[in-house]
Design a protein around this motif. Structure first.
Motif, PDB file in Angstrom:
ATOM      1  N   ARG A  28       1.054  -1.248   0.079  1.00 11.27           N
ATOM      2  CA  ARG A  28       0.039  -0.031   0.041  1.00 11.27           C
ATOM      3  C   ARG A  28       0.850   1.119   0.059  1.00 11.27           C
ATOM      4  O   ARG A  28       0.444   2.166  -0.739  1.00 11.27           O
ATOM      5  N   SER A  29       1.899   1.268   0.879  1.00 10.99           N
ATOM      6  CA  SER A  29       2.626   2.533   0.773  1.00 10.99           C
ATOM      7  C   SER A  29       3.461   2.823  -0.319  1.00 10.99           C
ATOM      8  O   SER A  29       4.013   3.929  -0.536  1.00 10.99           O
ATOM      9  N   ALA A  30       3.517   1.921  -0.884  1.00 14.51           N
ATOM     10  CA  ALA A  30       4.463   1.902  -2.460  1.00 14.51           C
ATOM     11  C   ALA A  30       3.457   2.326  -3.471  1.00 14.51           C
ATOM     12  O   ALA A  30       3.874   2.966  -4.557  1.00 14.51           O
ATOM     13  N   LYS A  31       2.284   2.653  -2.993  1.00 20.27           N
ATOM     14  CA  LYS A  31       1.359   3.251  -4.653  1.00 20.27           C
ATOM     15  C   LYS A  31       1.404   4.716  -4.333  1.00 20.27           C
ATOM     16  O   LYS A  31       1.522   5.194  -3.209  1.00 20.27           O
ATOM     17  N   THR A  32       1.302   5.238  -5.361  1.00 16.66           N
ATOM     18  CA  THR A  32       1.185   6.702  -5.339  1.00 16.66           C
ATOM     19  C   THR A  32      -0.091   7.340  -5.750  1.00 16.66           C
ATOM     20  O   THR A  32      -0.362   8.427  -5.321  1.00 16.66           O
ATOM     21  N   ARG A  33      -1.035   6.573  -6.203  1.00 14.80           N
ATOM     22  CA  ARG A  33      -2.388   6.975  -6.646  1.00 14.80           C
ATOM     23  C   ARG A  33      -3.157   7.294  -5.478  1.00 14.80           C
ATOM     24  O   ARG A  33      -2.976   6.375  -4.365  1.00 14.80           O
ATOM     25  N   ALA A  34      -3.907   8.187  -5.366  1.00 12.72           N
ATOM     26  CA  ALA A  34      -4.942   8.321  -4.203  1.00 12.72           C
ATOM     27  C   ALA A  34      -5.912   7.021  -4.389  1.00 12.72           C
ATOM     28  O   ALA A  34      -6.623   7.001  -5.516  1.00 12.72           O
ATOM     29  N   PRO A  35      -6.074   6.442  -3.339  1.00 13.64           N
ATOM     30  CA  PRO A  35      -7.170   5.246  -3.266  1.00 13.64           C
ATOM     31  C   PRO A  35      -8.629   5.499  -3.302  1.00 13.64           C
ATOM     32  O   PRO A  35      -9.005   6.422  -2.580  1.00 13.64           O
ATOM     33  N   ALA A  36      -9.460   4.786  -3.851  1.00 15.74           N
ATOM     34  CA  ALA A  36     -10.827   4.666  -3.606  1.00 15.74           C
ATOM     35  C   ALA A  36     -10.893   3.616  -2.426  1.00 15.74           C
ATOM     36  O   ALA A  36      -9.863   2.946  -2.201  1.00 15.74           O
ATOM     37  N   TRP A  37     -12.136   3.582  -1.592  1.00 11.28           N
ATOM     38  CA  TRP A  37     -12.175   2.437  -0.666  1.00 11.28           C
ATOM     39  C   TRP A  37     -13.359   1.555  -1.108  1.00 11.28           C
ATOM     40  O   TRP A  37     -14.683   2.194  -1.171  1.00 11.28           O
ATOM     41  N   ARG A  38     -12.964   0.348  -1.014  1.00 19.42           N
ATOM     42  CA  ARG A  38     -14.169  -0.621  -1.090  1.00 19.42           C
ATOM     43  C   ARG A  38     -14.685  -1.259   0.114  1.00 19.42           C
ATOM     44  O   ARG A  38     -13.587  -1.363   1.228  1.00 19.42           O
ATOM     45  N   VAL A  39     -15.597  -1.950   0.305  1.00 20.39           N
ATOM     46  CA  VAL A  39     -15.887  -2.794   1.198  1.00 20.39           C
ATOM     47  C   VAL A  39     -15.792  -4.127   1.031  1.00 20.39           C
ATOM     48  O   VAL A  39     -16.119  -4.581  -0.230  1.00 20.39           O
ATOM     49  N   ARG A  40     -15.216  -4.956   1.866  1.00 17.68           N
ATOM     50  CA  ARG A  40     -15.136  -6.664   1.895  1.00 17.68           C
ATOM     51  C   ARG A  40     -16.311  -7.083   2.127  1.00 17.68           C
ATOM     52  O   ARG A  40     -16.768  -7.162   3.244  1.00 17.68           O
ATOM     53  N   VAL A  41     -16.882  -7.436   0.904  1.00 19.08           N
ATOM     54  CA  VAL A  41     -18.447  -8.095   1.004  1.00 19.08           C
ATOM     55  C   VAL A  41     -18.374  -9.707   1.473  1.00 19.08           C
ATOM     56  O   VAL A  41     -17.326 -10.289   1.000  1.00 19.08           O
ATOM     57  N   PRO A  42     -19.208 -10.226   2.148  1.00 12.65           N
ATOM     58  CA  PRO A  42     -19.142 -11.810   2.284  1.00 12.65           C
ATOM     59  C   PRO A  42     -19.582 -12.748   1.110  1.00 12.65           C
ATOM     60  O   PRO A  42     -20.482 -11.872   0.655  1.00 12.65           O
ATOM     61  N   ASP A  43     -19.440 -14.002   1.091  1.00 13.68           N
ATOM     62  CA  ASP A  43     -19.964 -14.439   0.326  1.00 13.68           C
ATOM     63  C   ASP A  43     -21.181 -15.112   1.013  1.00 13.68           C
ATOM     64  O   ASP A  43     -21.279 -16.237   1.304  1.00 13.68           O
ATOM     65  N   ALA A  44     -22.218 -14.516   0.862  1.00 11.80           N
ATOM     66  CA  ALA A  44     -23.478 -14.659   1.506  1.00 11.80           C
ATOM     67  C   ALA A  44     -24.796 -13.904   0.444  1.00 11.80           C
ATOM     68  O   ALA A  44     -24.312 -12.909  -0.023  1.00 11.80           O
ATOM     69  N   GLU A  45     -25.739 -14.569   0.748  1.00 16.59           N
ATOM     70  CA  GLU A  45     -27.128 -14.176  -0.185  1.00 16.59           C
ATOM     71  C   GLU A  45     -27.637 -13.106   0.392  1.00 16.59           C
ATOM     72  O   GLU A  45     -27.933 -13.391   1.788  1.00 16.59           O
ATOM     73  N   ILE A  46     -27.945 -12.100   0.001  1.00 18.07           N
ATOM     74  CA  ILE A  46     -28.963 -10.914   0.472  1.00 18.07           C
ATOM     75  C   ILE A  46     -30.302 -11.170  -0.141  1.00 18.07           C
ATOM     76  O   ILE A  46     -30.177 -11.095  -1.488  1.00 18.07           O
ATOM     77  N   ALA A  47     -31.272 -11.488   0.485  1.00 17.36           N
ATOM     78  CA  ALA A  47     -32.641 -11.629  -0.221  1.00 17.36           C
ATOM     79  C   ALA A  47     -33.619 -10.692   0.467  1.00 17.36           C
ATOM     80  O   ALA A  47     -33.606 -10.311   1.471  1.00 17.36           O
ATOM     81  N   PHE A  48     -34.555 -10.158  -0.526  1.00 19.49           N
ATOM     82  CA  PHE A  48     -35.735  -9.118  -0.007  1.00 19.49           C
ATOM     83  C   PHE A  48     -36.860  -9.399  -0.969  1.00 19.49           C
ATOM     84  O   PHE A  48     -36.691  -9.738  -2.124  1.00 19.49           O
ATOM     85  N   THR A  49     -37.923  -8.661  -0.606  1.00 20.79           N
ATOM     86  CA  THR A  49     -39.193  -8.726  -1.667  1.00 20.79           C
ATOM     87  C   THR A  49     -39.277  -7.171  -1.800  1.00 20.79           C
ATOM     88  O   THR A  49     -39.770  -6.487  -0.843  1.00 20.79           O
ATOM     89  N   ASP A  50     -39.241  -7.106  -3.157  1.00 21.85           N
ATOM     90  CA  ASP A  50     -39.642  -5.571  -3.467  1.00 21.85           C
ATOM     91  C   ASP A  50     -41.089  -5.622  -3.896  1.00 21.85           C
ATOM     92  O   ASP A  50     -41.572  -6.547  -4.319  1.00 21.85           O
ATOM     93  N   GLY A  51     -41.565  -4.426  -3.437  1.00 21.26           N
ATOM     94  CA  GLY A  51     -42.907  -4.328  -3.551  1.00 21.26           C
ATOM     95  C   GLY A  51     -43.555  -4.205  -4.956  1.00 21.26           C
ATOM     96  O   GLY A  51     -44.840  -4.651  -4.897  1.00 21.26           O
ATOM     97  N   VAL A  52     -42.595  -4.168  -6.159  1.00 24.22           N
ATOM     98  CA  VAL A  52     -43.169  -4.318  -7.181  1.00 24.22           C
ATOM     99  C   VAL A  52     -42.593  -5.613  -7.902  1.00 24.22           C
ATOM    100  O   VAL A  52     -43.175  -6.233  -8.479  1.00 24.22           O
ATOM    101  N   PHE A  53     -41.072  -5.792  -7.729  1.00 20.44           N
ATOM    102  CA  PHE A  53     -40.574  -6.834  -8.699  1.00 20.44           C
ATOM    103  C   PHE A  53     -40.343  -8.061  -7.823  1.00 20.44           C
ATOM    104  O   PHE A  53     -39.760  -8.816  -8.225  1.00 20.44           O
ATOM    105  N   GLY A  54     -41.076  -8.214  -6.543  1.00 25.82           N
ATOM    106  CA  GLY A  54     -41.086  -9.363  -5.867  1.00 25.82           C
ATOM    107  C   GLY A  54     -39.947  -9.909  -5.234  1.00 25.82           C
ATOM    108  O   GLY A  54     -38.747  -9.157  -5.211  1.00 25.82           O
TER     109      GLY A  54
END
Ligand code: GLU
Length: 302
Positions: free
Chosen positions: A127-153
């Motif tokens: 990391r400290s060897a990099k020169t460009r300003a970084p964006a920041w990402r989140v480490r997402v889990p290998d997991a399913e997110i489920a929800f019911t959309d009021g129109v798209f189900g």
């Protein structure tokens, strides 16, 4: 109590698609005797303009789409976003646009890139060897997110496989829409989110952020997109369908009648006031298919 919101971006004049979403969001809240909030999404300083903020408030008022409170401008909320950001499993990503294109696979549903994880496990030395300003990402889990959309189900998405680690803070320091909207809706006590279905694919990311930040998840209603006869999205570029032009040609009741007809809330596009639609409003009438709009129909009175 139901709390809904309008969340327009002041990057241009409101257009037919925004109005369509705004009408449905308003009818949903008003038919439940709920509270409607207005949030100006001026997160991106380069694209937001004061004149558009004034115009969009005036346009909502002209249509009779009243709101009960105005939420703070996103541009004033940086400290809140920073506080939420500090609670996330975020890491710096130094990839250039080109590197991302080479390494990433397209997202199945919206064509966005699935991040390959290139900077996920860099050492401190790397990391400290990099020169460009970084964006920041989140480490997402290998997991399913489920929800019911009021129109798209029923909707489900595995964040690791279908989305990848996503950006919560841009390299210029601006917090990403995904994070801002979650903080804003949670802090405003928003219980239902109504927006265009172009944002359906963002919702699993946002739900994961709500969960990770320990915030209550609202209900979601994604409304179909308005498309031109050739199937392309009716964009802000279709100037004849922005409010400056529409207001020259139509009275509020005429425009509301045409929007309600497109939403299948009424049988004919006859003039109607928004308040007259509250009693008969039901989400079950709103379909999922893209709605074809011929700009000609809006270019002159019939
Ligand atoms: N500001 C976004 C737009 O104008 C809407 C975001 C949202 O509703 O979550 O399309």
């Amino acid at each position: 109590m139901t709390v809904g919101r309008f969340a327009p971006s002041p990057s241009g004049r409101m257009h037919l698609g925004n109005l369509f979403t705004a009408l449905l969001a308003w009818l949903s809240v008003r038919s439940q005797n709920g509270k409607m909030l207005l949030r100006i999404e001026d997160l991106d300083p380069d694209r937001s303009k004061r004149e558009y903020i004034d115009a969009l408030k005036d346009d909502l008022q002209w249509l009779g789409l009243t709101y009960d409170e105005e939420m703070p401008l996103q541009s004033t909320r940086t400290a809140r976003y920073a506080e939420a950001f500090s609670q996330l499993p975020a890491y710096p990503c130094y990839c250039s646009r080109n590197e991302l294109h080479v390494a990433s696979a397209p997202h199945a549903s919206d064509g966005n890139l699935i991040y390959a994880g290139t900077c996920r496990n860099l050492t401190e030395d790397e990391r400290s060897a990099k020169t460009r300003a970084p964006a920041w990402r989140v480490r997402v889990p290998d997991a399913e997110i489920a929800f019911t959309d009021g129109v798209f189900g029923e909707q489900r998405e595995n964040l690791a496989k279908d989305c990848g680690d996503f950006i919560v803070r841009r390299s210029d320091g601006v917090y990403a829409y995904q994070l801002a909207v979650v903080c804003d809706d949670a802090d405003g006590g928003v219980t239902e989110v109504v927006r265009g279905c172009d944002l359906l694919s963002s919702t699993p990311r946002q739900i994961w952020l709500y969960q990770t930040l320990g915030l209550p998840v609202p209900r979601f209603y994604h409304v179909p997109l308005l498309v031109a006869p050739d199937g392309k999205r009716l964009s802000k570029r279709e100037k004849s369908l922005d409010m400056a032009h529409l207001r020259e040609r139509f009275r509020p009741e005429e425009l509301t009648g045409m929007l309600a007809f497109l939403a299948k809330l009424v049988e004919t596009p006859a003039p109607v006031r928004a308040t007259e639609l509250i009693g008969g409003f039901s989400w079950s009438r709103v379909g999922r298919e893209p709605i074809v709009v011929d700009p000609q129909d809006f270019s002159e009175k019939h």
